[in-house]
Design a protein around this motif. Structure first.
Motif, PDB file in Angstrom:
ATOM      1  N   LYS A 187     -42.897  41.935  19.145  1.00 40.56           N
ATOM      2  CA  LYS A 187     -42.263  40.519  18.645  1.00 40.56           C
ATOM      3  C   LYS A 187     -41.189  40.179  19.569  1.00 40.56           C
ATOM      4  CE  LYS A 187     -43.377  40.787  13.741  1.00 40.56           C
ATOM      5  NZ  LYS A 187     -42.871  40.497  12.241  1.00 40.56           N
TER       6      LYS A 187
ATOM      7  N   GLU B 288     -45.977  37.155  19.392  1.00 39.38           N
ATOM      8  CA  GLU B 288     -46.337  38.704  19.089  1.00 39.38           C
ATOM      9  C   GLU B 288     -47.544  39.193  19.976  1.00 39.38           C
ATOM     10  OE1 GLU B 288     -47.172  38.963  14.886  1.00 39.38           O
ATOM     11  OE2 GLU B 288     -45.306  38.158  14.295  1.00 39.38           O
TER      12      GLU B 288
ATOM     13  N   ARG C 163     -42.046  27.440  27.344  1.00 40.95           N
ATOM     14  CA  ARG C 163     -41.461  26.973  26.087  1.00 40.95           C
ATOM     15  C   ARG C 163     -42.247  25.527  25.532  1.00 40.95           C
ATOM     16  NH1 ARG C 163     -35.970  25.338  27.446  1.00 40.95           N
ATOM     17  NH2 ARG C 163     -35.514  27.556  27.986  1.00 40.95           N
TER      18      ARG C 163
ATOM     19  N   THR D  85     -46.038  26.988  24.172  1.00 41.64           N
ATOM     20  CA  THR D  85     -45.787  28.247  23.044  1.00 41.64           C
ATOM     21  C   THR D  85     -44.273  28.150  22.477  1.00 41.64           C
ATOM     22  OG1 THR D  85     -45.340  29.901  24.611  1.00 41.64           O
ATOM     23  CG2 THR D  85     -47.470  29.660  23.551  1.00 41.64           C
ATOM     24  N   PRO D  86     -43.808  27.178  21.454  1.00 42.49           N
ATOM     25  CA  PRO D  86     -42.515  26.962  21.090  1.00 42.49           C
ATOM     26  C   PRO D  86     -42.097  28.034  20.116  1.00 42.49           C
ATOM     27  CG  PRO D  86     -43.593  25.276  20.061  1.00 42.49           C
ATOM     28  CD  PRO D  86     -44.849  26.039  21.220  1.00 42.49           C
ATOM     29  N   ASN D  87     -43.152  28.567  19.315  1.00 45.73           N
ATOM     30  CA  ASN D  87     -43.088  29.832  18.433  1.00 45.73           C
ATOM     31  C   ASN D  87     -42.748  30.985  19.235  1.00 45.73           C
ATOM     32  OD1 ASN D  87     -43.189  27.601  16.572  1.00 45.73           O
ATOM     33  ND2 ASN D  87     -45.412  28.130  16.409  1.00 45.73           N
ATOM     34  N   ARG D  88     -42.287  31.767  18.144  1.00 40.71           N
ATOM     35  CA  ARG D  88     -42.111  33.322  18.620  1.00 40.71           C
ATOM     36  C   ARG D  88     -43.352  33.880  18.947  1.00 40.71           C
ATOM     37  NH1 ARG D  88     -36.527  36.005  18.239  1.00 40.71           N
ATOM     38  NH2 ARG D  88     -35.281  34.221  17.550  1.00 40.71           N
TER      39      ARG D  88
END
Length: 65
Positions: free
Chosen positions: A62, A47, A39, A42-45
């Motif tokens: 995703k 792909e 986390r 890479t805090p973003n979602r």
């Protein structure tokens, strides 16, 4: 008591292909992968390009959870 995993969490990746009607599918439904990510790094979602058994091709997966 066990140690906490810290920043690493379990995520679910879902294929985008159910939304696309022009692809010929093997069977109906949604295909998902489970993975983990850090986390803090890479805090973003996420792909990722993975193989989808439903549409029989590589597709974008995703993060949903």
């Amino acid at each position: 008591m066990g140690k906490s995993k810290g920043a690493r969490i379990t995520i679910t990746l879902e294929c985008e292909c159910p939304n696309e009607s022009d692809i010929q599918k093997r069977r109906n439904g949604i295909f998902r992968y489970t993975s983990s990510k850090n986390r803090r790094n890479t805090p973003n979602r996420i792909e990722l390009q993975k193989f989808c058994k439903q549409c029989n091709c590589h597709a974008t997966f995703k993060e949903i959870k």
